[in-house]
Design a protein around this motif. Sequence first.
Motif, PDB file in Angstrom:
ATOM      1  N   LEU A  14       0.830  -1.212   0.000  1.00  0.00           N
ATOM      2  CA  LEU A  14       0.000   0.000   0.000  1.00  0.00           C
ATOM      3  C   LEU A  14       0.866   1.264   0.000  1.00  0.00           C
ATOM      4  O   LEU A  14       0.671   2.165  -0.837  1.00  0.00           O
ATOM      5  N   ILE A  15       1.819   1.329   0.932  1.00  0.00           N
ATOM      6  CA  ILE A  15       2.584   2.565   1.127  1.00  0.00           C
ATOM      7  C   ILE A  15       3.612   2.762  -0.001  1.00  0.00           C
ATOM      8  O   ILE A  15       3.666   3.829  -0.624  1.00  0.00           O
ATOM      9  N   MET A  50       1.611  -6.078  10.461  1.00  0.00           N
ATOM     10  CA  MET A  50       2.153  -4.721  10.550  1.00  0.00           C
ATOM     11  C   MET A  50       1.954  -4.153  11.959  1.00  0.00           C
ATOM     12  O   MET A  50       2.874  -3.587  12.556  1.00  0.00           O
ATOM     13  N   SER A  76       6.443   2.913  10.812  1.00  0.00           N
ATOM     14  CA  SER A  76       5.555   3.666  11.707  1.00  0.00           C
ATOM     15  C   SER A  76       6.171   3.952  13.068  1.00  0.00           C
ATOM     16  O   SER A  76       5.609   4.719  13.839  1.00  0.00           O
ATOM     17  N   VAL A 117       7.867  -2.948  10.121  1.00  0.00           N
ATOM     18  CA  VAL A 117       9.042  -2.515  10.889  1.00  0.00           C
ATOM     19  C   VAL A 117       9.862  -3.698  11.427  1.00  0.00           C
ATOM     20  O   VAL A 117      11.082  -3.598  11.542  1.00  0.00           O
ATOM     21  N   MET A 166      12.622  -4.639   8.942  1.00  0.00           N
ATOM     22  CA  MET A 166      13.578  -3.603   8.489  1.00  0.00           C
ATOM     23  C   MET A 166      15.028  -4.045   8.693  1.00  0.00           C
ATOM     24  O   MET A 166      15.877  -3.809   7.824  1.00  0.00           O
TER      25      MET A 166
HETATM   26  P1  NAP Z   1       1.652  -3.795   2.919  1.00  0.00           P
HETATM   27  O1  NAP Z   1       0.673  -3.213   1.994  1.00  0.00           O
HETATM   28  O2  NAP Z   1       1.342  -5.091   3.576  1.00  0.00           O
HETATM   29  O3  NAP Z   1       3.056  -3.917   2.166  1.00  0.00           O
HETATM   30  C1  NAP Z   1       4.170  -4.457   2.801  1.00  0.00           C
HETATM   31  C2  NAP Z   1       5.189  -4.873   1.779  1.00  0.00           C
HETATM   32  O4  NAP Z   1       6.312  -5.425   2.466  1.00  0.00           O
HETATM   33  C3  NAP Z   1       4.697  -5.931   0.812  1.00  0.00           C
HETATM   34  O5  NAP Z   1       5.275  -5.693  -0.448  1.00  0.00           O
HETATM   35  C4  NAP Z   1       5.239  -7.214   1.412  1.00  0.00           C
HETATM   36  O6  NAP Z   1       5.510  -8.194   0.441  1.00  0.00           O
HETATM   37  C5  NAP Z   1       6.532  -6.777   2.025  1.00  0.00           C
HETATM   38  N1  NAP Z   1       6.890  -7.588   3.182  1.00  0.00           N
HETATM   39  C6  NAP Z   1       6.088  -7.960   4.192  1.00  0.00           C
HETATM   40  N2  NAP Z   1       6.775  -8.669   5.113  1.00  0.00           N
HETATM   41  C7  NAP Z   1       8.037  -8.761   4.644  1.00  0.00           C
HETATM   42  C8  NAP Z   1       9.209  -9.387   5.135  1.00  0.00           C
HETATM   43  N3  NAP Z   1       9.213 -10.049   6.296  1.00  0.00           N
HETATM   44  N4  NAP Z   1      10.341  -9.263   4.403  1.00  0.00           N
HETATM   45  C9  NAP Z   1      10.333  -8.582   3.223  1.00  0.00           C
HETATM   46  N5  NAP Z   1       9.241  -7.981   2.706  1.00  0.00           N
HETATM   47  C10 NAP Z   1       8.113  -8.064   3.407  1.00  0.00           C
HETATM   48  O7  NAP Z   1       1.975  -2.791   4.124  1.00  0.00           O
HETATM   49  P2  NAP Z   1       1.989  -1.200   4.100  1.00  0.00           P
HETATM   50  O8  NAP Z   1       0.698  -0.716   4.671  1.00  0.00           O
HETATM   51  O9  NAP Z   1       2.434  -0.729   2.779  1.00  0.00           O
HETATM   52  O10 NAP Z   1       3.085  -0.904   5.223  1.00  0.00           O
HETATM   53  C11 NAP Z   1       4.449  -0.896   4.913  1.00  0.00           C
HETATM   54  C12 NAP Z   1       5.200  -0.048   5.927  1.00  0.00           C
HETATM   55  O11 NAP Z   1       4.613   1.238   5.979  1.00  0.00           O
HETATM   56  C13 NAP Z   1       5.214  -0.580   7.352  1.00  0.00           C
HETATM   57  O12 NAP Z   1       6.497  -0.385   7.909  1.00  0.00           O
HETATM   58  C14 NAP Z   1       4.225   0.320   8.082  1.00  0.00           C
HETATM   59  O13 NAP Z   1       4.575   0.468   9.443  1.00  0.00           O
HETATM   60  C15 NAP Z   1       4.375   1.628   7.323  1.00  0.00           C
HETATM   61  N6  NAP Z   1       3.193   2.483   7.300  1.00  0.00           N
HETATM   62  C16 NAP Z   1       1.965   1.953   7.081  1.00  0.00           C
HETATM   63  C17 NAP Z   1       0.862   2.788   7.072  1.00  0.00           C
HETATM   64  C18 NAP Z   1      -0.529   2.247   6.837  1.00  0.00           C
HETATM   65  O14 NAP Z   1      -1.507   2.867   7.251  1.00  0.00           O
HETATM   66  N7  NAP Z   1      -0.669   1.122   6.179  1.00  0.00           N
HETATM   67  C19 NAP Z   1       1.017   4.173   7.268  1.00  0.00           C
HETATM   68  C20 NAP Z   1       2.302   4.675   7.438  1.00  0.00           C
HETATM   69  C21 NAP Z   1       3.401   3.828   7.462  1.00  0.00           C
HETATM   70  P3  NAP Z   1       4.601  -9.504   0.225  1.00  0.00           P
HETATM   71  O15 NAP Z   1       3.829  -9.234  -1.013  1.00  0.00           O
HETATM   72  O16 NAP Z   1       5.590 -10.570   0.092  1.00  0.00           O
HETATM   73  O17 NAP Z   1       3.739  -9.674   1.449  1.00  0.00           O
END
Ligand code: NAP
Length: 286
Positions: free
Chosen positions: A12-13, A231, A97, A72, A75
């Motif tokens: 998503l992000i 997450m 986050s 996180v 990371m």
């Molecule tokens: P997301 O849509 O689930 O995307 C996460 C991405 O990371 C996916 O491409 C996933 O790949 C990959 N991933 C997941 N676990 C992994 C691992 N163990 N090793 C390597 N890659 C991995 O999540 P998101 O909402 O974009 O969030 C991503 C980051 O943004 C997080 O750190 C979160 O704290 C931060 N954030 C989120 C929000 C929010 O509201 N969602 C807001 C601000 C900041 P796969 O396809 O393999 O699962």
Amino acid sequence: MIDRLCIIGVGLIGGSLARALKTTGACKEVVGYGRNAASLKKALQLGVIDRFETKLYPAVKGSDIVVICVPVGAMKDVFCQLAPLLTQDMIVTDVGSSKRSVVEAAQTAFGYLPANFVPGHPIAGTEQSGVEASFAELYHGRRVILTPVAETDHKAVEAVQSMWQKAGAVVTKMQVDHHDEVLAATSHLPHLLAFTLVESLARMDEKAEIFEYAAGGFRDFTRIASSDPVMWHDICLANAKELLNMLNRFSADLEKLRKAIKEGDSQYIMSVFQTAKQARDRFCGN
Ligand code: NAP
């Protein structure tokens, strides 16, 4: 203009950032990297990225900016893989986050804090996850907090700031620990409350009936309980100290309200609700 941007974790992000920069023409090429080729293929099909790699070196090679968008808790692994590939002209930033945990993970993985690493956090998101949920307007008018440390090069900060501004965001800077304190209160605690309420109701015998009668208030309050459990698990543990401080404070206030209800203390109940209404109307608009 960014010539090449590498997104590690195109969900998503990361996907929304890629879409925003491509839509505005601020980036010539977006390269995706992740652990899952199927998700990356999806991102390519959706036009979110221009190509993807399943090995880190060809993914980051020649990138002006590498944006780490994994949960996180993942990371540190990513920093460890990146450490031998980091060059002086490659700027690295993240979207995690919580910020203290990410800065500590970088320090451990690199053995020092690289001047071209800029910790960051977009204050934007939805309860959806994955690249399919990404959209170019996610950051329009939303805040992005950068938390540079003493070692961070100001030119790297400026480049990351400019990237987010091109995606439509308003960038502010904050100290690492202050970020974690503020976000524990405004984001991490509310998510924890929503998850706990829904889980608690879901365990009740009458759950089918309860959810059948759930109306607007329940949906508004609990929307964020549909967020990704992995997450939020990671965020709770990564920002445990600040989250526990907020939780203790909130639990004490909840206990006072419980006592007031038990004792029929209408004055106390009214004063809590009136103060809350005034504060929310003032800050969020009504
Ligand atoms: P997301 O849509 O689930 O995307 C996460 C991405 O990371 C996916 O491409 C996933 O790949 C990959 N991933 C997941 N676990 C992994 C691992 N163990 N090793 C390597 N890659 C991995 O999540 P998101 O909402 O974009 O969030 C991503 C980051 O943004 C997080 O750190 C979160 O704290 C931060 N954030 C989120 C929000 C929010 O509201 N969602 C807001 C601000 C900041 P796969 O396809 O393999 O699962």
